[in-house]
Structure formats: C-alpha cells, structure tokens
Design an enzyme around this catalytic site. Structure first.
Site, short mmCIF file in Angstrom:
data_model
loop_
_atom_site.label_atom_id
_atom_site.label_comp_id
_atom_site.label_asym_id
_atom_site.label_seq_id
_atom_site.Cartn_x
_atom_site.Cartn_y
_atom_site.Cartn_z
N TYR A 76 -24.75 -10.59 82.71
CA TYR A 76 -25.31 -11.04 81.43
C TYR A 76 -24.55 -10.52 80.21
O TYR A 76 -25.15 -10.14 79.21
CB TYR A 76 -26.79 -10.69 81.35
CG TYR A 76 -27.62 -11.58 82.26
CD1 TYR A 76 -27.89 -12.89 81.90
CD2 TYR A 76 -28.10 -11.12 83.48
CE1 TYR A 76 -28.62 -13.73 82.73
CE2 TYR A 76 -28.84 -11.94 84.33
CZ TYR A 76 -29.09 -13.24 83.94
OH TYR A 76 -29.81 -14.08 84.75
N CYS A 132 -31.26 -23.89 89.78
CA CYS A 132 -30.23 -22.86 89.66
C CYS A 132 -29.12 -23.25 90.61
O CYS A 132 -29.25 -23.15 91.84
CB CYS A 132 -30.81 -21.48 90.01
SG CYS A 132 -29.54 -20.21 89.95
N ASP A 155 -25.36 -19.57 83.39
CA ASP A 155 -25.94 -18.46 84.16
C ASP A 155 -24.93 -17.32 84.23
O ASP A 155 -23.98 -17.29 83.45
CB ASP A 155 -26.36 -19.00 85.53
CG ASP A 155 -27.45 -18.14 86.17
OD1 ASP A 155 -27.88 -17.15 85.56
OD2 ASP A 155 -27.86 -18.46 87.29
N HIS A 156 -25.15 -16.41 85.15
CA HIS A 156 -24.32 -15.20 85.25
C HIS A 156 -22.86 -15.44 84.89
O HIS A 156 -22.24 -16.38 85.38
CB HIS A 156 -24.33 -14.68 86.69
CG HIS A 156 -25.70 -14.44 87.22
ND1 HIS A 156 -25.96 -14.23 88.54
CD2 HIS A 156 -26.90 -14.39 86.59
CE1 HIS A 156 -27.25 -14.06 88.72
NE2 HIS A 156 -27.84 -14.15 87.54
N HIS A 187 -37.99 -20.67 90.15
CA HIS A 187 -36.58 -20.34 90.44
C HIS A 187 -36.36 -20.29 91.95
O HIS A 187 -37.17 -19.72 92.67
CB HIS A 187 -36.24 -18.98 89.81
CG HIS A 187 -34.77 -18.70 89.80
ND1 HIS A 187 -34.08 -18.29 90.92
CD2 HIS A 187 -33.85 -18.81 88.82
CE1 HIS A 187 -32.80 -18.14 90.62
NE2 HIS A 187 -32.63 -18.45 89.35
N HIS A 236 -30.16 -23.60 85.36
CA HIS A 236 -29.23 -22.47 85.29
C HIS A 236 -27.92 -22.98 85.87
O HIS A 236 -27.86 -23.26 87.07
CB HIS A 236 -29.71 -21.30 86.16
CG HIS A 236 -30.92 -20.61 85.63
ND1 HIS A 236 -31.53 -19.56 86.31
CD2 HIS A 236 -31.65 -20.77 84.49
CE1 HIS A 236 -32.57 -19.13 85.61
NE2 HIS A 236 -32.66 -19.85 84.51
C1 DNO Z 1 -31.22 -14.16 87.79
C2 DNO Z 1 -32.31 -14.94 87.23
C3 DNO Z 1 -33.62 -14.64 87.93
C4 DNO Z 1 -34.76 -15.43 87.32
C5 DNO Z 1 -36.08 -15.13 87.99
C6 DNO Z 1 -37.16 -15.99 87.44
O1 DNO Z 1 -30.22 -14.01 87.17
O2 DNO Z 1 -32.03 -16.28 87.24
O3 DNO Z 1 -33.87 -13.27 87.82
O4 DNO Z 1 -34.87 -15.07 85.97
O5 DNO Z 1 -36.00 -15.35 89.35
O6 DNO Z 1 -38.38 -15.39 87.69
#
Ligand code: DNO
Length: 354
Positions: free
Chosen positions: A332, A244, A318-319, A206, A273
C-alpha cells in the site's frame, strides 16, 4: 466508474494530499481503524474521518472494511448482538453518504502471503505466495514473530485482536463443514440485506486470498461457482462481489474476464480491486506491476468485460510493489499504486472510446 485509493486513517505513509494529486482519483476506500470488529461506529467517529477526507477534496463513499465479528462467522448465539451493531453502523454510514462497503467472510484470516518483499528482476519488491512455504508455517511461528514485534506477518487491515484469538479459532473451524459455514453466511446476509436496500449501500464480498485452502479452514468465494453460490444466498442486488482480480486470478482455472462480465451484467459488482499477478507454478505467484505484460492477467480484457457489461461502480488499483525505495505498509505504498491508477485510467479511456 469512480476511481478510489485505499487509505488507512491510522498513520498511513500515504497522505490524502498525495492521493488528491493522482489523476482521475475522486475518493478513498477507508475505514475506522480503532474500533474492534463487532462494535458500533458512531456518527461522531464516522464524521471525524469523513471530515479529514472531504477537507482534502476527496469523497468517502467506499468503506473497506466493516469487519464481520468472528461469532457471526461461527454462528454463535452472540451473533445477533453483533449483527445488530453491524446494522447500526450501516445506518450511520449511510447518513454520512457511504454507498459501498467491501467486507469479507473469510474465517479467522484475511489475505495471506508467504513473503512480503520478494526481490524482482527489475530491483522492485513484491508480495508473493508459495503454497509449500504457507503449509510449513505453523501458527506458533507466526504468533512468536508477532510477539517479538517483528512485522514479518503484520498484514494491513487485520485487527490485532484477531491474531490473539487465531489459534483457538482455527481449531474451532476444524469441525465446521462448508455447508454449515454457508448457513452462517446466509443468516448474516438475510439480516443485513434489507437494511442495505433501505440505506442504498452496495455490499461487495472480497474473495478468498489466496483462493487455496489454508489451515483446513472453510473456503468462501474463490471461483465462478462459489461466487454464484454466495450471491444466490440472498438475491438482493445489494449483495454483490468485490471483484479482486489478483485473488481470483491466483487460481489458473479462473477466467477473470469471464467472471467480471457475467457478474457485472447482473449488476452484482459494486467494487473492483485491479491488480496483476505472475504465476510461478500452479499454486504459487508473486504480485506484479498492473500492466498486462508484467503478469499473467489480461487487464485490458478484464476492463473491457466490465465496461461492455455495464459496470458502474468503484475501482481501485490494488497492491503495488515496493519501488523507488518507498517505505510503506506492504502493498500500500503511493508510487506503484499511482502508476496502476494511471494505467487503469488509460485502459478505461481507450475501451470507452472504441
Ligand atoms: C487486501 C484487501 C483485503 C480486503 C478485505 C475486505 O489487500 O483487499 O484485506 O480489504 O478482505 O474485508
């Protein structure tokens, strides 16, 4: 492409039954919540979570994350023991059908925001980042807030023991150069990649989130060149990137669609992501709804770059913002991520039919 949703097995406000009803979602990205970084995940413990997921009609092919013990990151002698444990966990997960692991090699901290609930014009709330505010945050203030039980700085995915050791760790890294840090990464990758090959598990590191230096800690993956450097440390195809978009996109200099295309073409993106962000200055941003028109990233161009270059991995929205009064872990909740999933499905179908 397979769409998954991140799910926390330790009391998530979002249920597996709800996730099952999001169109196009076939599985979850999850982890074993109660096990401190560095310890083995046993077959039984893995099975317990997998059974819950499978009973809800979902797959558990993606693990996010198996966290890397800080001693491995620091390159301490105890690293070998923790790497052995990591490898045992990998083998156990492979036997349970896991195909992809998202992890990070960020020193001390995972992702970081200065505000978890910035009110937006439409009445929703989003996580935001201000570089000045981040610089003003002292470690003491953060620790105080955690001791008081305030959740101002509680970040999902962080284990509590990482907080406690944080101050000491930050101090340790003040004397670690970027090159030394990359040597520690290489040591880890060279140990685990042969096992990843053997077990058929793709690893996606990530990116740093945000992609700017904090507390003078070494940075790892935050732009095209550092991704290249990381992936070149070990040339196994299993050594890949979790693309991401929000993390990389926080730096205006990053062309996220170009990065997506370049590394997807090489088969080095096992996991994506997808989220959008809106810049408020060169360094500051807030997260936005997934749509291109709501932020500064061209989500269509990113999805198209992935698809045109043969991406065949896992994607998750993602978020999300906090909308419709939902109470959940920051980023989340169900609602905005479900909207994100629907939007991504639409982009995917449109691009694939062109
Ligand atoms: C945040 C996530 C990160 C991810 C970690 C992987 O929302 O994308 O916390 O899970 O960095 O280790």
């Amino acid at each position: 492409m397979k769409m998954v949703i991140r799910w926390f097995p330790d009391g998530d406000t979002v249920t597996l039954e709800q996730i099952r009803q999001i169109p196009g979602v076939t599985g979850v990205a999850t982890f074993l919540a109660d096990i401190p970084a560095g310890e083995v995940w046993t077959d039984d413990q893995i099975k317990a979570v997998k059974d819950r997921v499978n009973e809800a009609g979902l797959e558990m092919e993606v693990i996010e994350s198996i966290n890397v013990h800080e001693d491995i990151k620091k390159g301490l002698p105890s690293k070998d023991m923790y790497i052995e444990n990591y490898i045992t966990t990998m083998r156990n997960l492979a036997r349970a059908g896991v195909k992809c692991v998202c992890y990070n090699f960020m020193p001390v901290m995972d992702w970081f925001r200065s505000d978890l609930y910035l009110p937006l014009e439409d009445g929703s709330f989003a996580m935001s980042y201000s570089h000045d505010a981040a610089k003003k945050l002292t470690l003491d203030k953060m620790l105080d807030s955690m001791m008081e039980g305030s959740n101002d700085f509680s970040l999902p995915g962080w284990e509590p023991e990482r907080f406690a050791a944080m101050a000491k760790d930050i101090e340790f890294y003040q004397n670690v150069s970027q090159d030394e840090y990359f040597n520690n990464i290489k040591y880890f990758l060279d140990a685990i990649m042969p096992v990843a090959e053997e077990c058929g598990i793709d690893f996606g590191v990530h990116p740093d989130d945000p992609p700017f230096p904090l507390f003078n800690l070494p940075k790892v993956v935050n732009c095209r060149d550092s991704i290249r450097r990381y992936l070149d440390l070990n040339r196994s195809k299993r050594n890949g990137l979790t693309l991401c978009t929000g993390s990389l996109g926080a730096n205006k200099d990053n062309d996220v669609a170009a990065i997506a295309g370049e590394f997807a073409k090489e088969g080095r993106i096992p996991f994506v992501h997808l989220r959008n962000i809106k810049h408020t200055s060169d360094t500051d941003f807030h997260e936005s709804a997934h749509l291109s028109s709501c932020g500064d990233l061209d989500m269509y161009a990113i999805v198209k770059a992935l698809m045109d270059n043969g991406f065949d991995g896992y994607i998750r929205p993602d978020h999300g913002r906090k909308i419709w009064g939902e109470v959940s872990r920051p980023g989340y909740g169900l609602y905005d991520r479900a909207l994100g999933a629907a939007y991504i499905n639409g982009l995917w179908e449109a691009v694939s039919k062109q």
